[in-house]
Design a protein around this motif. Structure first.
Motif, short mmCIF file in Angstrom:
data_model
loop_
_atom_site.label_atom_id
_atom_site.label_comp_id
_atom_site.label_asym_id
_atom_site.label_seq_id
_atom_site.Cartn_x
_atom_site.Cartn_y
_atom_site.Cartn_z
N ASP A 85 0.86 -1.18 0.00
CA ASP A 85 0.00 0.00 0.00
C ASP A 85 0.90 1.23 0.00
O ASP A 85 2.11 1.14 0.15
CB ASP A 85 -0.97 0.01 1.19
N VAL A 86 0.28 2.38 -0.17
CA VAL A 86 1.08 3.59 -0.38
C VAL A 86 1.92 3.95 0.84
O VAL A 86 3.03 4.46 0.71
CB VAL A 86 0.16 4.76 -0.77
N LEU A 87 1.43 3.63 2.04
CA LEU A 87 2.21 3.95 3.23
C LEU A 87 3.40 3.02 3.41
O LEU A 87 4.44 3.42 3.92
CB LEU A 87 1.32 3.88 4.47
N ILE A 88 3.22 1.78 2.98
CA ILE A 88 4.29 0.80 3.16
C ILE A 88 5.38 0.99 2.11
O ILE A 88 6.57 1.00 2.41
CB ILE A 88 3.73 -0.63 3.09
N TYR A 89 4.98 1.18 0.86
CA TYR A 89 5.96 1.20 -0.20
C TYR A 89 6.36 2.60 -0.66
O TYR A 89 7.34 2.75 -1.37
CB TYR A 89 5.42 0.42 -1.42
N GLY A 90 5.61 3.61 -0.30
CA GLY A 90 5.95 4.94 -0.77
C GLY A 90 5.33 5.23 -2.12
O GLY A 90 4.71 4.38 -2.75
N TYR A 135 -6.16 10.81 12.62
CA TYR A 135 -5.32 11.92 12.19
C TYR A 135 -4.07 11.34 11.55
O TYR A 135 -3.46 10.41 12.09
CB TYR A 135 -4.93 12.82 13.37
N SER A 136 -3.69 11.86 10.40
CA SER A 136 -2.50 11.36 9.72
C SER A 136 -1.61 12.53 9.31
O SER A 136 -2.09 13.62 9.00
CB SER A 136 -2.88 10.54 8.49
N PHE A 137 -0.31 12.28 9.32
CA PHE A 137 0.68 13.29 8.99
C PHE A 137 1.81 12.61 8.23
O PHE A 137 2.24 11.51 8.57
CB PHE A 137 1.22 13.95 10.26
N LYS A 138 2.30 13.28 7.19
CA LYS A 138 3.36 12.69 6.39
C LYS A 138 4.46 13.73 6.15
O LYS A 138 4.18 14.88 5.80
CB LYS A 138 2.81 12.20 5.05
N TYR A 139 5.71 13.31 6.34
CA TYR A 139 6.86 14.18 6.10
C TYR A 139 7.98 13.34 5.51
O TYR A 139 8.55 12.48 6.19
CB TYR A 139 7.31 14.85 7.39
N ARG A 140 8.27 13.58 4.24
CA ARG A 140 9.32 12.85 3.54
C ARG A 140 9.10 11.34 3.66
O ARG A 140 8.09 10.82 3.23
CB ARG A 140 10.70 13.29 4.03
N LYS A 141 10.06 10.63 4.28
CA LYS A 141 9.95 9.18 4.36
C LYS A 141 9.19 8.70 5.60
O LYS A 141 9.07 7.50 5.82
CB LYS A 141 11.33 8.54 4.33
N PHE A 142 8.72 9.65 6.39
CA PHE A 142 8.01 9.30 7.61
C PHE A 142 6.52 9.61 7.45
O PHE A 142 6.14 10.60 6.82
CB PHE A 142 8.55 10.08 8.82
N SER A 143 5.70 8.78 8.06
CA SER A 143 4.27 9.07 8.14
C SER A 143 3.78 8.59 9.50
O SER A 143 4.20 7.54 10.00
CB SER A 143 3.49 8.37 7.02
N SER A 186 0.65 5.06 15.35
CA SER A 186 1.66 4.28 14.63
C SER A 186 2.56 5.22 13.84
O SER A 186 2.17 6.32 13.45
CB SER A 186 0.99 3.27 13.69
N LEU A 187 3.77 4.74 13.59
CA LEU A 187 4.76 5.49 12.83
C LEU A 187 5.34 4.58 11.76
O LEU A 187 5.74 3.45 12.03
CB LEU A 187 5.89 5.97 13.75
N ASN A 188 5.35 5.09 10.53
CA ASN A 188 5.87 4.32 9.41
C ASN A 188 7.11 5.01 8.84
O ASN A 188 7.15 6.23 8.72
CB ASN A 188 4.81 4.19 8.31
N PHE A 189 8.11 4.20 8.50
CA PHE A 189 9.34 4.72 7.93
C PHE A 189 9.71 3.89 6.71
O PHE A 189 9.92 2.68 6.80
CB PHE A 189 10.47 4.67 8.95
N VAL A 190 9.76 4.55 5.54
CA VAL A 190 10.18 3.89 4.31
C VAL A 190 11.67 4.12 4.16
O VAL A 190 12.12 5.18 3.71
CB VAL A 190 9.41 4.43 3.10
N ALA A 191 12.47 3.13 4.54
CA ALA A 191 13.91 3.28 4.53
C ALA A 191 14.46 3.38 3.12
O ALA A 191 15.41 4.13 2.86
CB ALA A 191 14.57 2.12 5.29
N SER A 192 13.91 2.60 2.22
CA SER A 192 14.37 2.59 0.83
C SER A 192 13.27 1.97 -0.03
O SER A 192 12.19 1.66 0.47
CB SER A 192 15.67 1.79 0.69
N ARG A 193 13.58 1.80 -1.29
CA ARG A 193 12.62 1.14 -2.18
C ARG A 193 12.36 -0.31 -1.77
O ARG A 193 11.39 -0.91 -2.18
CB ARG A 193 13.14 1.15 -3.62
#
Length: 559
Positions: free
Chosen positions: A51-56, A252-260, A291-298
């Motif tokens: 999904d978009v949050l997991i993969y970016g 409530y959701s917030f997204k900043y660069r690789k973090f959401s 919860s906090l999501n971090f997309v480290a890379s592709r």
């Protein structure tokens, strides 16, 4: 687990592997025809796993054949108001969140009507109408179906009306709402006596408010109210119960660069009462899930959070729990993905939800919630070709105070029986194949193992009653042309025990159903469908035989 069940499970695993090898052999022969397909055809869609949050943003489109044949003809109605909003229907769990975001742009027509008639005096009718004025959408949907069953007093009817609307009340502010009325009735021909009938009438309303603050911030809040009235009638007697759910939830959701980051919360008050003696059971449930999501890379992403739960029932029962929620996603290639997760939670008992599993349940409710002490999951998806998609899932769950079904000798209905500790290990696999340009096949297998611990029955072979340990489903779709489509489903379910002590069991059975659609004109479609076509004689719940082979013809008009 006794030796007989283990033998059946291992035999099922062997069959699943054989089916998988056969499917891959078919896929190999079909790939040869791949060059004949035009490159402009939509040969990709999103996998179920990412999904978009997991993969970016750059990894939301993956090769898959899941939806290749589901492209809609522009002249065919899309029943958005029922299909897309099905999560709010009366058959859903009573504590369902009130949030829903309809995809109004997908509406293909402004009205639809369908009428059908089949065996056992089966009658179906549905109609829907919707309209858009500027950014406001509203509509109505109605459905009624009934059937006079082949068994003693097995008549069935169901009717519901849905009113819904959605509108932008200001820039970035949207309000969604829905009102639902439903009435269902069916015979309890194996319970009480031969004249027993059950009815369920309910109304529900859902309203939610959403605000989008650009692409980075979003928040929403919603309320939902549901009221259900149950009644069993037999001879000169009747048994009544009432159930109410009042809830509020938000996110409530917030997204900043690789973090959401995301925070979800919900609270509901639930009552289950007996109007004959004015007794009432009440419970309150609150959950908060940041919860906090971090997309480290592709190729790598983390999702971590926790779930706080607060449960109260009456004056003497109170439980609080703080649980970690963890997910790890690895995608080494565009056509391969792995997802592992850990979670745990409580599940308060709501009768409306349990009756959806077993419609022949006694009007009883337990104060103690079911506790899922741990859940470990591993999902793998692989799509080696644009015509092949394979997924497998391994799940291990541990429960405390687990609820299962046992028959009641006096009423011949079913009561919820609580078990001390239960462990369920489940393996699911699915193979999707596109054969040529017109045929889509989904071959699956489900294998489950159960371990039941009851101190008072130590040393005996204990099992979960009515537990599906072995299932083989096959779904088939064939498009003869843009006007003609055939859908078919075949499912085999293995034997199931009917008591906690291993012994008597219900026989295995095979269920086959189909639907054939033929477009007659641009706005008129003929539909022929069938259920239990093999006329299998089986009981899913002991004492309640399934309906025999049913054929129905219908006509659908859209405008």
């Amino acid at each position: 687990m006794n030796r007989k069940n283990k033998k059946l499970c291992w035999l099922g695993l062997f069959k699943a592997i054989a089916l998988l090898n056969y499917g891959l052999l078919i896929a190999q022969t079909s790939v040869v025809q791949q060059d004949t397909i035009k490159k402009s055809e939509p040969l990709s869609s999103q996998l179920k796993l990412p999904d978009v949050l997991i993969y970016g943003e750059d990894k939301t489109v993956r090769h898959s054949v899941h939806k290749l044949l589901s492209d809609k003809d522009e002249t065919e109605p899309i029943i958005l108001l029922h299909a897309e909003l099905e999560q709010l229907s009366a058959t859903d769990s009573a504590e369902q969140k009130s949030h829903y975001k309809p995809q109004w742009h997908q509406i293909g027509s402004r009205g639809v009507a369908e009428v059908g008639y089949g065996r056992f005096q089966k009658l179906d009718f549905l109609a829907g109408w919707w309209r858009q004025i500027a950014s406001t959408h509203f509509g109505i949907y109605a459905k009624y179906d009934r059937q006079d069953g082949e068994h003693r007093n097995s008549q069935f009817y169901n009717g519901n009306i849905d009113l819904y609307g959605s509108g932008e009340i200001a820039t970035g502010y949207r309000l969604n709402g829905k009102l639902q009325l439903n009435s269902t009735g069916f015979g309890l021909y194996s319970a009480y006596d031969s004249s027993a009938e059950r009815s369920c009438k309910n109304w529900a309303t859902f309203v939610n408010f959403d605000k989008a603050l650009g692409n980075a911030h979003n928040y929403g809040v919603g309320i939902h109210i549901k009221n259900i009235a149950y009644e069993d009638r037999y001879s000169d007697n009747r048994v009544q119960r009432n159930e109410q759910i009042y809830g509020i939830d938000g996110d409530y959701s917030f997204k900043y660069r690789k973090f959401s980051a995301n925070v979800e919360w919900r609270y509901y008050h639930h009552t289950f009462s007996n109007p004959d003696n004015d007794s009432k059971f009440a419970q309150n449930y609150l959950e908060i899930n940041p919860s906090l999501n971090f997309v480290a890379s592709r190729y790598l992403a983390f999702n971590a959070g926790f779930l706080f739960e607060d449960f109260e029932a009456g004056e003497n029962l109170s439980k609080q729990q703080l649980s970690p929620l963890l997910e790890l996603v690895v995608t080494p290639f565009d056509n391969l993905g792995f997802k592992a997760g850990f979670s745990r939670r409580m599940e308060p008992v709501i009768f409306n939800k349990w009756q959806q599993i077993n419609p022949f349940a006694l009007f009883e409710i337990s104060q103690t919630p079911v506790k899922k002490s741990s859940e470990l999951s591993l999902i793998i998806e692989y799509s080696p070709q644009s015509k092949i998609s394979f997924s497998t899932q391994l799940l291990r769950q541990n429960f405390e105070d687990y609820g299962c079904w046992l028959g009641d000798q006096d009423t011949r209905l079913f009561r919820i029986h609580r078990l001390q500790q239960v462990t369920i290990t489940e393996w699911r696999t699915s193979l999707n194949l596109l054969i040529g340009r017109k045929m889509l096949m989904d071959i699956g297998a489900v294998l489950k193992f159960d371990e039941v611990k009851i101190d008072s029955l130590s040393g005996q072979d204990t099992v979960l009653p009515y537990f599906e340990r072995l299932v083989f489903p096959i779904n088939f779709e064939y498009k003869f042309s843009r006007q003609t489509t055939l859908l078919a489903k075949l499912k085999w379910i293995g034997p199931r025990q009917i008591s906690i002590i291993s012994g008597d069991e219900l026989d295995s059975y095979t269920d086959f159903s189909f639907e054939f659609r033929q477009k007659l004109f641009s706005k008129l479609t003929a539909i022929i469908s069938g259920k239990n076509i093999l006329n299998s004689d089986y009981e899913y719940w002991q004492g309640y035989p399934a309906w025999g082979a049913t054929i129905e013809a219908a006509v659908r008009a859209s405008w």
